[in-house]
Design an enzyme around this catalytic site. Sequence first.
Site, short mmCIF file in Angstrom:
data_model
loop_
_atom_site.label_atom_id
_atom_site.label_comp_id
_atom_site.label_asym_id
_atom_site.label_seq_id
_atom_site.Cartn_x
_atom_site.Cartn_y
_atom_site.Cartn_z
NE ARG A 157 -2.65 0.61 3.53
CZ ARG A 157 -2.01 1.32 4.47
NH1 ARG A 157 -1.66 2.57 4.25
NH2 ARG A 157 -1.72 0.77 5.64
CE1 TYR A 174 -18.59 8.98 -14.73
CE2 TYR A 174 -17.71 9.54 -12.59
CZ TYR A 174 -18.27 8.62 -13.45
OH TYR A 174 -18.52 7.35 -13.01
C1 PLP Z 1 -16.09 6.49 -15.76
C2 PLP Z 1 -15.54 7.85 -15.67
C3 PLP Z 1 -14.97 8.31 -14.48
C4 PLP Z 1 -14.93 7.49 -13.21
O1 PLP Z 1 -14.16 6.36 -13.34
P1 PLP Z 1 -14.38 5.04 -12.45
O2 PLP Z 1 -13.31 4.13 -12.91
O3 PLP Z 1 -15.78 4.56 -12.73
O4 PLP Z 1 -14.25 5.45 -11.02
C5 PLP Z 1 -14.44 9.59 -14.48
N1 PLP Z 1 -14.47 10.36 -15.57
C6 PLP Z 1 -15.01 9.95 -16.73
C7 PLP Z 1 -15.01 10.86 -17.90
C8 PLP Z 1 -15.57 8.69 -16.82
O5 PLP Z 1 -16.12 8.29 -17.97
#
Ligand code: PLP
Length: 363
Positions: free
Chosen positions: A44, A96
């Site tokens: 970690r 997002y």
């Molecule tokens: C899916 C996504 C995220 C988040 O990613 P995760 O792996 O689901 O936590 C962030 N930004 C964008 C543009 C995404 O498409």
Amino acid sequence: MSEELRVESWLVSAGRPEGCGSPLNTPLVPASNFLLGSERGYARDNGTPTWEALEEILGGLEQGRSVAFSSGMAAISAVFDQLSAGARVVLPEDCYQGVSGLVAAGARKNGWSVRRLAVEDTAAWVEAAAESDLLWLESPSNPLLIVAELDVICAAPRKTGAILAVDNTFATPLHQQPLELGATFSIQSATKFIGGHSDLLAGVATTREEQRWQALRVSRELHGATPGTLEAFLAVRGVRTLALRLQRAQQNAMELAERLSRHTAVACVRYPGLAAHPTHAAARRLLKGFGPVISFDVRGDADAACRRIRLIRHATSLGGVESTMERRAAVPGQGHLPAGLIRLSVGIEDVEDLWKDLCQALA
Ligand SMILES: *Cc1c(COP(=O)(O)O)cnc(C)c1O
């Protein structure tokens, strides 16, 4: 990335073990700790060979140093972790939804002030750069696929110590290089195109600033946001074919975007590769490719179209070898989007089969 290799060769060759008798592929090393006497110690804190392979490949793509995380949101959280209380944050209007939620929590707990700007309002971003502690950009944006003028925004004078972070998930480092333009961080949800097979969650943050990189490492260590070993292995395996997958999927996407824009059931196609797209000029200037994601507004019942789809899977997320689509306004927190807006993540199937499926679903 070594000077003499092009991206396609780097993706295939980087992050492999060296030395006679080593396995050809990056080993999956399921270890929480290592024998003392080296820097490694505890996973970690100091990582594992499997995570490091992923970090080497992605860091090399952007000539920076990467830290791998358990998800895209974990990588994003580690960037926001570098803000102080009372920080001034700027987010895009089309963003997002996880980031919107994270920043709303930061506003409540840490007194962050939050402004939202239209992705395409370059002048407002330039102005905000002088007085903000963190500018967050996503380009092309999700799900409206608006392209930000990152070259102009990244070059704007920034408040001392300010962070400019770009969520580069949709473009990938193959199509856009935010650090090269002057961004502090480039972030990938490796869950999407990097992994490419919808079988893992992972994220990566990359920077060229040593102290910022150290801070990402400390954040991962203290929050325990470590990538799974299998996930890192799968992400390495997936990223080997990134260039091929992107090329094929965006070729399909361009063809489908053109055909959809002539379909009578479709009111509007939002694809940066189409001349009619509002930020097409920025896309041509800044992106090496227009990418595999298309958003389009249907005139009729978008939910029915999503239920009728067969080869294309009715599923959220994006970036896999398989095509997926969903009505975005049906997603909690996305009610502000046009009701009939469908986001289609185009895969690597045969384009005629995809078109046949779309036609029967839209009929
Ligand atoms: C899916 C996504 C995220 C988040 O990613 P995760 O792996 O689901 O936590 C962030 N930004 C964008 C543009 C995404 O498409």
